[in-house]
Design an enzyme around this catalytic site. Structure first.
Site, PDB file in Angstrom:
ATOM      1  N   SER A   8      37.606  93.361  90.058  1.00  0.00           N
ATOM      2  CA  SER A   8      38.273  92.310  90.829  1.00  0.00           C
ATOM      3  C   SER A   8      37.449  91.017  90.759  1.00  0.00           C
ATOM      4  O   SER A   8      37.251  90.469  89.681  1.00  0.00           O
ATOM      5  CB  SER A   8      38.502  92.795  92.261  1.00  0.00           C
ATOM      6  OG  SER A   8      39.471  92.014  92.908  1.00  0.00           O
ATOM      7  N   HIS A  30      44.568  99.141  93.258  1.00  0.00           N
ATOM      8  CA  HIS A  30      43.547  98.137  92.954  1.00  0.00           C
ATOM      9  C   HIS A  30      42.140  98.719  93.052  1.00  0.00           C
ATOM     10  O   HIS A  30      41.273  98.400  92.256  1.00  0.00           O
ATOM     11  CB  HIS A  30      43.711  96.948  93.893  1.00  0.00           C
ATOM     12  CG  HIS A  30      42.772  95.824  93.608  1.00  0.00           C
ATOM     13  ND1 HIS A  30      42.681  95.221  92.369  1.00  0.00           N
ATOM     14  CD2 HIS A  30      41.846  95.203  94.391  1.00  0.00           C
ATOM     15  CE1 HIS A  30      41.768  94.265  92.411  1.00  0.00           C
ATOM     16  NE2 HIS A  30      41.240  94.238  93.606  1.00  0.00           N
TER      17      HIS A  30
END
Length: 254
Positions: free
Chosen positions: A84, A234
């Protein structure tokens, strides 16, 4: 900036960068499964974990923090992986200093611009009265009014620590992150390309790496490919750790 880090394992160096609101500890269980193959360096990025806090917070300074770390540790080049926000730092670093990166893994992020989408998290964290907070349960109760998923709250509250006076403190620099959150979504701005082997590792149930991102990824990283970890969102390293470990080993060791 001198970043806090954890070192473990033996073998060729592998540096791992966590994502927004995270810390080096988020990757420790993954590192334990890799330490027979690599010397791992798990970094706290600035304004996170036990690293120093600063008003300056963007990918330029975070990439330079990594360069300084490698120089301090006398690491000429290393395998590099970032998740990320850490993936964006890793991409920026690879473009600036390709000679320092042997291979690159970018976990669930693309080079493109991302609009603001963390506002409810920031609202929840800022609603916690840190100076008068009595317990973690009180913090969780307040945060639950903004974030319904217990696992996400548990992840975020890992940044809740104890100060020298025994009271609660944030390990993240919450005021600066709140003020400059837009910096996290910035696109990778560069005229360079990174031609060494690169793996974009997405979560099958995440929309962070989309099919329409492929063209831009291939233009910036011509020696790259994209895979998706099944049944993962995620936070793929927390949801499917075995698959992530196997993927990392296969890519870096081949």
């Amino acid at each position: 900036m001198k970043l806090n880090f954890k070192k473990t394992g033996q073998g060729e160096p592998l540096i791992i960068l966590h994502g927004l609101f995270g810390s080096a500890d988020n990757w420790f269980s993954i590192a334990k499964e890799l330490e027979s193959d690599f010397t791992l360096f798990l970094l706290d990025q600035r304004n996170h974990g036990d690293s120093p806090q600063s008003e300056d917070w963007n990918y330029d300074v975070m990439a330079e923090d990594l360069k300084e770390f490698m120089e301090d540790q006398q690491i000429d080049s290393a395998f590099l992986m970032g998740h990320s926000m850490g993936g964006k730092t890793a991409m920026n670093f690879a473009m600036r200093y390709p000679e320092k990166v042997r291979k690159l893994i970018v976990a669930d992020i693309a080079p493109r611009f991302y609009p603001l989408h963390h506002q409810h998290i920031l609202e929840g964290l800022n609603a916690i009265p840190i100076e008068t907070l009595k317990s973690r349960k009180e913090a969780d109760d307040i945060l639950s009014q903004h974030i319904k998923i217990p696992g996400i709250r548990q992840f975020l509250l890992k940044s809740l620590g104890r100060g020298d006076n025994g009271g609660f403190v944030w390990k993240i620099n919450l005021p600066v992150i709140t003020e400059k959150i837009a910096n996290v979504g910035e696109a990778l701005e560069t005229d360079n390309t990174f031609s060494k082997p690169t793996l974009f590792m997405g979560g099958e149930n995440s929309d962070y790496i989309r099919s329409e991102d492929k063209k831009e990824i291939e233009s910036l990283f011509p020696n790259s490919h994209i895979i998706y970890i099944k049944n993962a969102g995620h936070w793929l390293h927390a949801e499917q750790p075995i698959a992530v470990v196997e993927t990392v080993k296969a890519f870096f060791k081949k």
